[in-house]
Write a protein that holds these residues in place. Structure first.
Motif, PDB file in Angstrom:
ATOM      1  N   UNK A  63      28.266  26.181  -8.134  1.00  0.00           N
ATOM      2  CA  UNK A  63      27.401  25.142  -8.187  1.00  0.00           C
ATOM      3  C   UNK A  63      26.879  24.971  -9.457  1.00  0.00           C
ATOM      4  N   UNK A  64      26.727  23.623  -9.972  1.00  0.00           N
ATOM      5  CA  UNK A  64      26.426  23.380 -11.383  1.00  0.00           C
ATOM      6  C   UNK A  64      25.319  22.289 -11.136  1.00  0.00           C
ATOM      7  N   UNK A  65      24.061  22.766 -11.923  1.00  0.00           N
ATOM      8  CA  UNK A  65      23.024  22.092 -11.796  1.00  0.00           C
ATOM      9  C   UNK A  65      23.299  20.568 -12.693  1.00  0.00           C
ATOM     10  N   UNK A  66      22.881  19.417 -11.926  1.00  0.00           N
ATOM     11  CA  UNK A  66      22.710  18.199 -12.659  1.00  0.00           C
ATOM     12  C   UNK A  66      21.430  17.628 -13.106  1.00  0.00           C
ATOM     13  N   UNK A  67      20.456  18.043 -12.077  1.00  0.00           N
ATOM     14  CA  UNK A  67      18.948  18.021 -12.063  1.00  0.00           C
ATOM     15  C   UNK A  67      18.345  18.885 -11.650  1.00  0.00           C
ATOM     16  N   UNK A  68      17.250  19.277 -12.026  1.00  0.00           N
ATOM     17  CA  UNK A  68      16.283  20.324 -11.650  1.00  0.00           C
ATOM     18  C   UNK A  68      14.706  19.686 -11.508  1.00  0.00           C
ATOM     19  N   UNK A  69      14.145  19.895 -10.391  1.00  0.00           N
ATOM     20  CA  UNK A  69      12.860  19.051 -10.242  1.00  0.00           C
ATOM     21  C   UNK A  69      11.951  20.082  -9.485  1.00  0.00           C
ATOM     22  N   UNK A  70      10.549  19.812  -9.783  1.00  0.00           N
ATOM     23  CA  UNK A  70       9.608  20.361  -8.978  1.00  0.00           C
ATOM     24  C   UNK A  70       8.730  19.642  -8.108  1.00  0.00           C
ATOM     25  N   UNK A  71       8.581  20.152  -6.954  1.00  0.00           N
ATOM     26  CA  UNK A  71       7.910  19.134  -5.780  1.00  0.00           C
ATOM     27  C   UNK A  71       6.502  19.040  -6.225  1.00  0.00           C
ATOM     28  N   UNK A  72       5.974  18.167  -6.347  1.00  0.00           N
ATOM     29  CA  UNK A  72       4.812  17.457  -6.724  1.00  0.00           C
ATOM     30  C   UNK A  72       3.690  17.776  -5.596  1.00  0.00           C
ATOM     31  N   UNK A 111       7.356  14.078  -3.106  1.00  0.00           N
ATOM     32  CA  UNK A 111       7.572  13.633  -4.396  1.00  0.00           C
ATOM     33  C   UNK A 111       7.938  14.590  -5.530  1.00  0.00           C
ATOM     34  N   UNK A 112       8.796  14.046  -6.252  1.00  0.00           N
ATOM     35  CA  UNK A 112       9.379  15.211  -7.076  1.00  0.00           C
ATOM     36  C   UNK A 112       9.300  14.660  -8.615  1.00  0.00           C
ATOM     37  N   UNK A 113       9.121  15.745  -9.456  1.00  0.00           N
ATOM     38  CA  UNK A 113       9.124  15.449 -10.942  1.00  0.00           C
ATOM     39  C   UNK A 113      10.373  16.297 -11.426  1.00  0.00           C
ATOM     40  N   UNK A 114      11.273  15.343 -12.185  1.00  0.00           N
ATOM     41  CA  UNK A 114      12.494  15.893 -12.535  1.00  0.00           C
ATOM     42  C   UNK A 114      12.281  16.367 -14.048  1.00  0.00           C
ATOM     43  N   UNK A 115      12.467  17.924 -14.065  1.00  0.00           N
ATOM     44  CA  UNK A 115      12.154  18.524 -15.477  1.00  0.00           C
ATOM     45  C   UNK A 115      13.201  18.475 -16.355  1.00  0.00           C
ATOM     46  N   UNK A 116      14.600  18.377 -15.864  1.00  0.00           N
ATOM     47  CA  UNK A 116      15.642  18.396 -16.882  1.00  0.00           C
ATOM     48  C   UNK A 116      16.796  17.662 -16.054  1.00  0.00           C
ATOM     49  N   UNK A 117      17.734  17.167 -16.905  1.00  0.00           N
ATOM     50  CA  UNK A 117      18.923  16.628 -16.331  1.00  0.00           C
ATOM     51  C   UNK A 117      20.130  17.035 -17.315  1.00  0.00           C
ATOM     52  N   UNK A 118      21.175  17.183 -16.810  1.00  0.00           N
ATOM     53  CA  UNK A 118      22.669  17.325 -17.590  1.00  0.00           C
ATOM     54  C   UNK A 118      23.203  16.139 -17.691  1.00  0.00           C
ATOM     55  N   UNK A 119      23.473  15.603 -18.809  1.00  0.00           N
ATOM     56  CA  UNK A 119      24.137  14.390 -18.991  1.00  0.00           C
ATOM     57  C   UNK A 119      25.431  14.596 -19.548  1.00  0.00           C
ATOM     58  N   UNK A 120      26.314  13.667 -18.961  1.00  0.00           N
ATOM     59  CA  UNK A 120      27.941  13.724 -19.171  1.00  0.00           C
ATOM     60  C   UNK A 120      28.268  15.471 -18.660  1.00  0.00           C
TER      61      UNK A 120
END
Length: 288
Positions: free
Chosen positions: A93-102, A111-120
């Protein structure tokens, strides 16, 4: 009498001047040939040395690039992420987005805050899934076929997250609400502070190279990543008890894998006439 004497002297002087003889020409040609042969041999030797050195450097660079590219992503594999462990392929499994539950803003909504995304990410053959863990824990519950559509994004979710301590400077697109947790996860809606991951499936594999005839390359999904290697390239797997397996079955044994071992021999390009090779073997430990 004086005139005859002068002509006689001129005649004697002219008789002392002559060109190259046949023997001298043959000696000169022989020496020239020897020098030309020596120079040609030197140039050929230098060319071969250059070609061999170039192949050696290429094999070294292939080995280094393989380690750098492969280890960067495999080191991020955590507990439960490994999906396939075979001699010719490894999938996880490869992370595309990681988020924290607010916050949990509804009976079945977070409700989530997306901390980082993997583009392409170039994640192919993918299923998109969601995983969630409790705060301060690294054990995730996975839902491999769930790709939820946010019920809201932007200013509303952002206001909830900023009130809970999330940064106000992030763009509105980094905030969202997602519902439907109860039907997917044992614990229902993840609590505040939980980590949520959106992921795809990433596969590294050994397969025939499209650039180097009769050679093997390391592929990342559908992309030929680096090569050439001999056809003996393979993965094996270091288990938690220290043993090494070439093939690990599904289920609990996958959770016992602690590292991927990559064994391969990088070679010179083309026909590799000088037999240049660079054997390599290294272990890439998982995050768990």
């Amino acid at each position: 009498m004086r005139i005859r004497h002068k002509f006689s002297r001129v005649s004697r002087l002219a008789g002392t001047e002559h060109g190259l003889t046949l023997v001298e020409m043959l000696v000169a040609l022989t020496i020239t040939g020897i020098l030309a042969a020596a120079l040609t041999s030197l140039l050929v030797g230098q060319s071969r040395f250059y070609d061999r050195t170039d192949d050696q450097l290429g094999a070294e660079q292939v080995a280094q690039a393989t380690f750098d590219l492969f280890s960067t992503e495999v080191r991020m594999v955590g507990r439960g992420d490994l999906l396939v462990a075979k001699p010719d392929s490894v999938s996880f499994r490869f992370n595309i987005v990681r988020a924290i539950v607010c916050d949990s803003t509804g009976a079945d909504e977070a409700t989530l805050y997306v901390m980082d995304r993997t583009l392409n990410a170039n994640v192919t053959g993918l299923f998109v899934g969601i995983a969630a863990s409790d705060p301060y824990e690294d054990a995730f519950e996975f839902e491999d076929t769930w790709n939820p559509t946010p019920t809201a994004t932007g200013a509303g979710p952002k206001a909830d997250c900023v009130a809970s301590g999330a940064p106000a400077t992030a763009p509105n697109s980094d905030y969202m609400r997602i519902s439907g947790w109860g039907a997917r996860f044992t614990d229902g809606v993840p609590e505040r502070g939980a980590l949520v991951r959106g992921y795809g499936r990433l596969t590294y594999r050994w397969a025939p190279s499209t650039f180097f005839a009769s050679r093997t390359a390391l592929w990342r999904g559908t992309q030929e990543l680096v090569g050439p290697f001999t056809n003996t390239a393979a993965f094996s797997y270091v288990m938690s008890d220290g043993s090494v397996r070439s093939n690990v079955g599904m289920g609990s044994p996958l959770d016992s894998v602690v590292a991927v071992r990559l064994t391969a021999t990088a070679t010179g390009e083309g026909n590799n006439p000088y037999g240049v090779s660079r054997p390599m073997a290294f272990d890439v430990p998982f995050r768990n």
